[in-house]
Design a protein around this motif. Structure first.
Motif, mmCIF file in Angstrom:
data_model
loop_
_atom_site.group_PDB
_atom_site.id
_atom_site.type_symbol
_atom_site.label_atom_id
_atom_site.label_comp_id
_atom_site.label_asym_id
_atom_site.label_seq_id
_atom_site.Cartn_x
_atom_site.Cartn_y
_atom_site.Cartn_z
ATOM 1 N N UNK A 261 -9.685 3.632 -0.545
ATOM 2 C CA UNK A 261 -10.076 2.536 0.339
ATOM 3 C C UNK A 261 -9.037 1.413 0.351
ATOM 4 N N UNK A 262 -8.568 1.007 -0.829
ATOM 5 C CA UNK A 262 -7.645 -0.129 -0.871
ATOM 6 C C UNK A 262 -6.252 0.229 -0.365
ATOM 7 N N UNK B 148 0.830 -1.211 0.000
ATOM 8 C CA UNK B 148 0.000 0.000 0.000
ATOM 9 C C UNK B 148 0.856 1.250 0.000
ATOM 10 N N UNK B 149 1.901 1.259 0.825
ATOM 11 C CA UNK B 149 2.789 2.426 0.883
ATOM 12 C C UNK B 149 3.492 2.626 -0.457
ATOM 13 N N UNK B 150 4.001 1.547 -1.042
ATOM 14 C CA UNK B 150 4.706 1.645 -2.322
ATOM 15 C C UNK B 150 3.770 2.147 -3.420
ATOM 16 N N UNK B 151 2.530 1.667 -3.423
ATOM 17 C CA UNK B 151 1.573 2.076 -4.442
ATOM 18 C C UNK B 151 1.219 3.553 -4.309
ATOM 19 N N UNK C 105 1.899 9.128 -6.028
ATOM 20 C CA UNK C 105 2.322 10.462 -5.583
ATOM 21 C C UNK C 105 3.383 11.041 -6.528
ATOM 22 N N UNK C 106 4.325 10.212 -6.940
ATOM 23 C CA UNK C 106 5.369 10.677 -7.857
ATOM 24 C C UNK C 106 4.791 11.020 -9.230
ATOM 25 N N UNK C 107 3.817 10.210 -9.713
ATOM 26 C CA UNK C 107 3.178 10.512 -10.988
ATOM 27 C C UNK C 107 2.422 11.852 -10.902
ATOM 28 N N UNK C 108 1.854 12.123 -9.732
ATOM 29 C CA UNK C 108 1.002 13.297 -9.561
ATOM 30 C C UNK C 108 1.777 14.609 -9.686
ATOM 31 N N UNK C 109 3.085 14.553 -9.522
ATOM 32 C CA UNK C 109 3.884 15.777 -9.576
ATOM 33 C C UNK C 109 3.820 16.438 -10.945
ATOM 34 N N UNK C 110 3.497 15.665 -11.979
ATOM 35 C CA UNK C 110 3.495 16.202 -13.338
ATOM 36 C C UNK C 110 2.234 16.992 -13.666
ATOM 37 N N UNK C 111 1.072 16.570 -13.083
ATOM 38 C CA UNK C 111 -0.161 17.243 -13.514
ATOM 39 C C UNK C 111 -1.214 17.433 -12.430
#
Length: 364
Positions: A220-221, A193-196, A201-207
């Motif tokens: 939830x998951x 869960x932490x890794x996912x 989070x890293x992908x989100x930095x772009x957009x």
């Protein structure tokens, strides 16, 4: 015959144990903490009969000692206790989620007449601290005990009998096997869960769109990724060898999916999901386990002033204990989605039935 129970670390677990044992015939519960504020809170909450900052005073003449401190502090406490003049026949137990390391420590610093029996109550709450303590925390949960081969059966049975007051189901497991099982069903899922979450989070930095759209099911998951970082640092390091092996197995599973996609092997993808569906369908429903269950319902609510308060009032009038509520979505052009959380399954079921009868669209 009078029985003294000493609890070191009176938070959610220690406080709930105190509530289960306090007031029972001939049992006196003494809580220990180095912090004056914690001593005051455990007394105010009524989870112990007495509280002290002295380890010597708490342990003196104790028949049972529960170590409810963080996993990273267990061995330190165990060694300190074994330097004290403990009562002959005293049983020391803990509530940590790993058992092999503390059991090995107990064997190296053991002494005649004092018995260590590892313990792991598989129960928890979204809340923490002594304020969240409850007599219902352990009810119908599995409470694992991991006695070593040298522990007399009489001592084990005494602890098992005492824990009967928790109304938990006692399960006897080898310490090493315990860590392998809990590693697979609890520790590994926390890592995943932490890794996912960190990957997204890293992908989100772009957009910023990942954060905006990763609501509902994704949240939830991955909810266990919000677990306490310090506690989980100690747990994972304590179960290091088991987790290294489990992560290697996990990598092989992921490599399998990579291969299926590379080969466009739809049949194997379907088989993987079928296998998972079948095994998951055989898992016990609504039973407390290594990961705390959620008792949530969702309601479609119109965007009307006061509607949230109206729903909360409906539940209050019925004496239904609501743990938390969250507006997941509310816009002018679509109905809002309200999540209601409960600590007990029966509270969730009552709320579902009542709100449905009031005309609300309720779903799990």
């Amino acid at each position: 015959m009078a029985i003294k129970v000493a609890i070191f670390g009176v938070g959610l677990i220690g406080g709930s144990l105190g509530l289960c044992l306090k007031g029972k015939p001939e049992i006196t519960v003494v809580g220990h903490s180095h912090r004056p504020g914690s001593l005051n809170r455990m007394i105010e909450r009524g989870v112990v009969d007495a509280a002290t900052a002295s380890m010597e005073e708490a342990a003196a003449d104790a028949d049972f000692i529960f170590l409810c401190v963080p996993v990273g502090n267990l061995e330190e406490y165990l060694r300190k206790l074994n330097e004290l003049p403990l009562k002959p026949g005293c049983i020391i137990t803990d509530v940590g989620s790993t058992k092999a390391s503390i059991s090995a420590c107990a064997e190296t610093c053991s002494r005649p007449g004092v018995h260590f029996i590892g313990g792991h109550p598989m129960a928890g709450s979204e809340r923490s601290g002594v304020e969240a303590a409850s007599t219902l925390l352990f009810e119908n949960a599995f409470y694992v005990l991991t006695p070593s081969a040298g522990v007399p059966e009489e001592a084990y049975l005494r602890l098992e009998q005492l824990l009967g007051y928790t109304r938990a189901q006692i399960v006897r497991v080898d310490p090493v096997l315990h860590d392998e099982i809990v590693g697979a069903i609890s520790h590994l899922p926390h890592i995943i869960a932490v890794a996912l979450v960190n990957q997204v989070c890293d992908y989100d930095k772009d957009n910023g769109l990942h954060r905006m759209l990763a609501a509902g099911g994704f949240r939830d998951i991955t909810r266990i990724a919000s677990s306490d970082p310090i506690i989980w640092r100690d747990i994972l390091l304590s179960n290091r060898d088991v987790l290294l092996s489990l992560l290697q197995d996990w990598n092989r599973e992921i490599d399998g999916f990579i291969h299926m996609l590379e080969e466009r092997d739809g049949e194997r993808i379907e088989q993987a999901f079928q296998k998972a569906n079948q095994f998951r369908g055989e898992l016990p429903e609504r039973r407390k386990g290594a990961i705390t269950s959620l008792y949530d319902i969702y309601i479609d609510v119109p965007d009307h002033p006061g509607i949230i308060g109206q729903i909360a009032t409906e539940l209050g009038v019925q004496h239904i204990n609501l743990s938390n509520m969250q507006i997941i979505e509310s816009r002018e052009d679509v109905p809002g989605v309200l999540r209601l959380s409960f600590r007990q399954e029966n509270e969730m079921e009552r709320a579902k039935q009542h709100l449905h009868a009031q005309g609300y669209a309720v779903y799990l």
